[in-house]
Design an enzyme around this catalytic site. Structure first.
Site, PDB file in Angstrom:
ATOM      1  N   ARG A 177      -2.897  17.723  50.912  1.00 51.48           N
ATOM      2  CA  ARG A 177      -2.280  16.827  51.899  1.00 51.48           C
ATOM      3  C   ARG A 177      -2.079  17.556  53.219  1.00 51.48           C
ATOM      4  NH1 ARG A 177      -0.118  14.842  47.143  1.00 51.48           N
ATOM      5  NH2 ARG A 177      -1.056  12.818  46.673  1.00 51.48           N
ATOM      6  N   ASP A 206      -7.489  16.148  46.463  1.00 51.81           N
ATOM      7  CA  ASP A 206      -6.739  14.889  46.406  1.00 51.81           C
ATOM      8  C   ASP A 206      -7.426  13.854  47.289  1.00 51.81           C
ATOM      9  OD1 ASP A 206      -4.562  13.021  45.914  1.00 51.81           O
ATOM     10  OD2 ASP A 206      -3.397  14.778  45.355  1.00 51.81           O
ATOM     11  N   HIS A 277      -7.089  10.130  42.233  1.00 42.64           N
ATOM     12  CA  HIS A 277      -6.866  11.073  43.336  1.00 42.64           C
ATOM     13  C   HIS A 277      -8.188  11.667  43.807  1.00 42.64           C
ATOM     14  CE1 HIS A 277      -2.465  11.091  43.610  1.00 42.64           C
ATOM     15  NE2 HIS A 277      -2.436  10.966  42.302  1.00 42.64           N
ATOM     16  N   ASP A 339      -3.163  12.282  36.708  1.00 45.50           N
ATOM     17  CA  ASP A 339      -2.005  11.464  37.086  1.00 45.50           C
ATOM     18  C   ASP A 339      -2.409  10.229  37.886  1.00 45.50           C
ATOM     19  OD1 ASP A 339      -2.825  13.410  39.053  1.00 45.50           O
ATOM     20  OD2 ASP A 339      -1.112  12.778  40.269  1.00 45.50           O
ATOM     21  N   GLU A 340      -1.552   9.241  37.828  1.00 46.36           N
ATOM     22  CA  GLU A 340      -1.584   8.082  38.721  1.00 46.36           C
ATOM     23  C   GLU A 340      -2.973   7.458  38.869  1.00 46.36           C
ATOM     24  OE1 GLU A 340       2.127   9.137  41.655  1.00 46.36           O
ATOM     25  OE2 GLU A 340       0.193   9.955  42.231  1.00 46.36           O
ATOM     26  N   TYR A 431      11.122  18.764  41.999  1.00 43.27           N
ATOM     27  CA  TYR A 431      10.181  18.411  43.064  1.00 43.27           C
ATOM     28  C   TYR A 431      10.780  18.806  44.408  1.00 43.27           C
ATOM     29  CZ  TYR A 431       6.327  16.109  40.701  1.00 43.27           C
ATOM     30  OH  TYR A 431       5.190  15.861  39.967  1.00 43.27           O
ATOM     31  N   TRP A 481       4.812  19.085  46.977  1.00 44.10           N
ATOM     32  CA  TRP A 481       3.819  18.148  47.520  1.00 44.10           C
ATOM     33  C   TRP A 481       4.021  18.116  49.021  1.00 44.10           C
ATOM     34  CZ3 TRP A 481       0.360  16.965  44.034  1.00 44.10           C
ATOM     35  CH2 TRP A 481       0.714  16.991  42.692  1.00 44.10           C
TER      36      TRP A 481
HETATM   37  C1  TNX Z   1       3.454  11.961  42.670  1.00 46.31           C
HETATM   38  S1  TNX Z   1       3.415  14.356  40.826  1.00 46.31           S
HETATM   39  C2  TNX Z   1       2.253  12.643  42.632  1.00 46.31           C
HETATM   40  C3  TNX Z   1       1.747  13.266  43.860  1.00 46.31           C
HETATM   41  C4  TNX Z   1       2.630  12.993  45.039  1.00 46.31           C
HETATM   42  C5  TNX Z   1       4.090  13.083  44.638  1.00 46.31           C
HETATM   43  C6  TNX Z   1       5.067  12.919  45.773  1.00 46.31           C
HETATM   44  C7  TNX Z   1       2.072  13.792  40.585  1.00 46.31           C
HETATM   45  C8  TNX Z   1       1.436  14.259  39.386  1.00 46.31           C
HETATM   46  N1  TNX Z   1       1.561  12.919  41.471  1.00 46.31           N
HETATM   47  O1  TNX Z   1       0.435  12.832  44.110  1.00 46.31           O
HETATM   48  O2  TNX Z   1       2.337  13.914  46.020  1.00 46.31           O
HETATM   49  O3  TNX Z   1       4.342  12.094  43.687  1.00 46.31           O
HETATM   50  O4  TNX Z   1       6.384  13.242  45.375  1.00 46.31           O
END
Ligand code: TNX
Length: 772
Positions: A177, A206, A277, A339-340, A431, A481
């Protein structure tokens, strides 16, 4: 500073630890009774410390003795640290007595290769360990005993037996980032070593950028490593041309960083995030995406949609890249994210759906599990182990895979119960992009707080876990992050001093941890930070004031507080408070106008900046965004964001709830006001909310550019005023509105812009109630 005048060799280790709390600087060389030397302020606290009789004087003539190559390497590292902090250059001697002896001794903590023994006596010092790692940590402890004093130092005689509680003492840095220079990363590695941390998790890929040189795929560097920042920040102010934000680490730089870390006994664990990501990769190589389109490298934050597809060509790409990564990073663990990864693109892609059916896979969650297992097998074939965020548990996981628990500790518990190794890194405790105090001087980030104490008190081994499963908890890690952290100064602010708390939780035995004691040792650590040029956060050492109208007209009641609970001293006469200034105890009732100067102290030492808190009748009618509350239902994503301009130089900061921008002033004295003066700025709206998108809320606009709505009873219902907003803010990026009010009594004032204002959003800078 409390000192011990007589040695107390019979003290238990715990007792010693508590005494360590009372220490300040090492005793000065000029003292006549050599025994009057403070006990050390070590961070992390050692497992056991026994004071002994006498003290050792360390000066320019002190010699270092080391026999085998490992001991000589450690002695050289030690000499460099002492040179940097104390300005003394101890030399390595070939023979002779006295001085400091570094020894590899197989008899010292043979079961704990990171353990060591440190014996300080008047006649000399001995640092011994069975392994070079332990010897290095012994050297770090000895260096801490000598610092933060500048120049010659005297350290009390003692015996320390020490070994870490956890094998994984990690820190993560997001270089995707925002990007850091090689020198900045080296500074971080130096600081990690001085805190006895041993894993540097490097988030290198990312949606917003690819940061590893991979020669076989040049578009990763030519395309994926650059984005055009949103708003003014992405344009050259002179020409109006796009101004990209670019960066990647060359293979030579990565090797340099890995070697630098290894010298400090730090393993660098790289992360290549997948299957989500990956928008930056898909921007460069659309054939590896799921829908065949070509997105830009993202300049937004949040959860994005782009996923790798599951074709063989894509796995060939992933494996090529992993081969390069494994060639650069000797770490056993390779982090593959996981993740995500919202599954919309897989659901929408006929190709992915066909492949899923071909493979006999039931749904997209199972497909991700299959994806990660396949990558795990590849890594295991090369003698490595897969590590991923806790989402990799969904749908089942390869047995060797290790889980990093971030959405809380539940993923970690589930993983340990299923027999996986675990690193705890829960978002609410570890975090570091979450802010650490409520000060208006905090940099951009997430205003929900992760305080020093939150980090310190985090217990990585959950009690609910069956004792037989506890060995699966490898340790813990704090994550930084960097969406909102554009500069290295701000990153250092986010890391320090919370990294000191992390270090103690990661290293010290659970029963040695004591927060009050830690706070008493922290000032010495701050002095070490200063000696090494670490720009630690000042906000935890500030004094914050909270004002309310006083009982009598013309008076103000002010409560003062240091966020960490250090003593607060203050003055009312315009002078800066010293150690003899009055100690703050209870809220002050003061006639206005008044200026309070206040600072936090540990003993006689001032810890932070002097706060100047000025109060007058008019200042009490003003609130800045930091001082305002949010409206309850949108409080869940409060961000502290910076303006998108100027491109270079200071930018304004705003606290804003992005699901519904609104600012609330509870119990405002509306009856006394004839009008409301509101100053607003405007910044880009640059968020991807994925499945949260429908939770965005805004009142419909009634005019071309929307209106500013003013409510008097919370943020819903009929507004008491509706003031049209302009098409554009003024030259300086701000607009000031004066909105007449005719509201009796007190009320819950809420201010919110109407309309869907994307791609920008209005943000509140300050609001003032103008008197009748
Ligand atoms: C979640 S933590 C994310 C990151 C973001 C963060 C911001 C994680 C595994 N994924 O992509 O930067 O929240 O707090």
């Amino acid at each position: 500073m409390r000192t011990i005048a007589t040695p107390r060799p019979l003290f238990t280790a715990l007792c010693c630890l508590l005494l360590a709390a009372c220490s300040g600087h090492a005793g000065s060389a000029g003292e006549t009774t050599a025994e009057v030397v403070a006990l050390p302020a070590l961070i992390p606290a050692p497992a056991s410390l026994q004071p002994a009789e006498g003290s050792f004087r360390f000066d320019g003539d002190t010699r270092l003795h080391a026999g085998d190559p490992a001991a000589r390497r450690v002695a050289a590292s030690f000499a460099r640290m002492v040179q940097a902090s104390n300005g003394i250059a101890p030399a390595l001697a070939d023979g002779g007595e006295g001085g400091v002896r570094f020894e590899i001794d197989p008899a010292v903590s043979p079961d704990a290769p990171e353990g060591y023994l440190l014996e300080v006596a008047a006649g000399g010092v001995r640092v011994a360990a069975s392994d070079e790692r332990g010897l290095f940590y012994g050297a770090v402890t000895l260096w801490q005993l000598l610092s933060p004093a500048a120049g010659d130092a005297r350290t009390p005689a003692l015996r320390i037996e020490d070994a870490p509680r956890f094998a994984w003492r990690g820190l993560m840095l997001d270089s995707a980032r925002h990007f850091q220079s090689v020198d900045e990363i080296k500074q971080l590695l130096d600081a990690m070593a001085r805190h006895k941390l041993n894993v540097f998790h490097w988030h290198l890929t990312d949606d917003q950028g690819w940061r590893i040189e991979i020669p076989k795929y040049p578009r990763l560097m030519d395309v994926a490593a650059c984005r055009i920042p949103a708003g003014d920040a992405g344009r050259d102010p002179a020409t109006g041309e796009p101004r990209p934000y670019c960066g990647y680490y060359t293979r030579a730089q990565i090797r340099e960083i890995v070697a630098y870390a290894a010298q400090r006994h730090i393993t660098v664990v790289p992360e290549f995030d997948m299957p989500g990501h990956v928008q930056a990769v898909v921007a460069a190589y659309p054939q590896y995406g799921s829908l065949g389109d070509t997105p830009p490298v993202s300049n937004e934050w949040g959860v994005h949609q782009y996923l790798f597809n599951v074709d063989e060509d894509t796995f060939a790409f992933i494996e090529d890249v992993l081969d390069e990564i494994m060639a650069l990073f000797p770490s056993t663990y390779i982090h593959v994210g996981g993740d995500e990864a919202v599954k919309d693109q897989w659901e929408a892609s006929p190709r992915v759906q066909a492949r899923m059916r071909e493979l006999g896979i039931a749904d997209e969650t199972a497909l991700q599990s299959w994806f990660i297992k396949r990558v795990a097998r590849y890594l295991e074939g090369k003698g490595r182990r897969l590590l991923g965020w806790d989402e990799i548990l969904d749908g089942g996981l390869a047995p060797q895979a290790t889980v990093m628990s971030w959405r809380g500790i539940e993923g970690g518990i589930a993983a340990a119960r299923a027999g996986h190794d675990v690193v705890m890194a829960p978002v609410d405790r570890l975090y570091l992009d979450y802010l650490q105090t409520g000060s208006a001087n905090e940099p951009p980030g997430r205003p929900s707080q992760v305080t020093l104490r939150d980090v310190y008190d985090f217990e990585p081994v959950p009690e609910v876990l069956d004792p037989a499963r506890r060995r699966h908890i490898l340790g813990l890690q704090a994550n930084l992050w960097t969406e909102h952290l554009r500069t290295w100064d701000r990153m250092q602010h986010a890391y320090f001093p919370r990294v000191a708390a992390l270090a103690e939780t990661a290293w010290s035995p659970a029963d040695r941890r004591n927060y009050a004691d830690f706070l008493a040792r922290l000032p010495a650590q701050l002095a070490r930070y200063r000696a090494f040029g670490i720009a630690h956060a000042q906000t935890p050492f500030e004094v914050l004031g909270e004002a309310a109208p006083g009982g009598d007209a013309g008076k103000v009641q002010v409560a003062l507080e240091n966020p960490l609970g250090y003593a607060v001293r203050y003055t009312l006469d315009g002078s800066d408070p010293g150690a003899d200034a009055p100690l703050y105890e209870t809220p002050l009732q003061l006639p206005m106008p008044v200026e309070i100067r206040a600072a936090a102290f540990h003993g006689t030492e001032r810890l932070g900046p002097v706060a100047r808190l000025a109060y007058s009748a008019s200042s009490l009618r003003v609130r800045t965004d930091e001082q305002l509350a949010t409206c309850a239902e949108s409080g869940r994503l409060l961000l502290r964001l910076e303006d998108d301009g100027p491109v270079d130089g200071e930018r304004a900061l705003f606290n804003v709830t992005i699901f519904r921008p609104c600012w609330r002033w509870p119990d405002a004295e509306l009856g006394a006001a004839s009008a409301l003066k509101v100053r607003l700025g405007r910044i880009p709206y640059f968020f991807q909310l994925a499945h949260d998108e429908p939770n965005r809320r805004y009142a419909p606009a009634q005019t071309a550019h929307g209106e500013l709505l003013v409510h008097a009873g919370g943020c819903d219902g009929e507004p008491i005023a509706r003031h049209p907003l302009p098409a554009q803010p003024g030259e300086d990026g701000f607009v000031e509105l004066e909105i007449p009010l005719a509201q009796p009594g007190r009320g819950d004032l809420c201010i919110t812009p109407s309309g869907d204002t994307r791609p920008t959003m209005w943000v509140l800078d300050r609001v003032e109630l103008l008197p009748r």
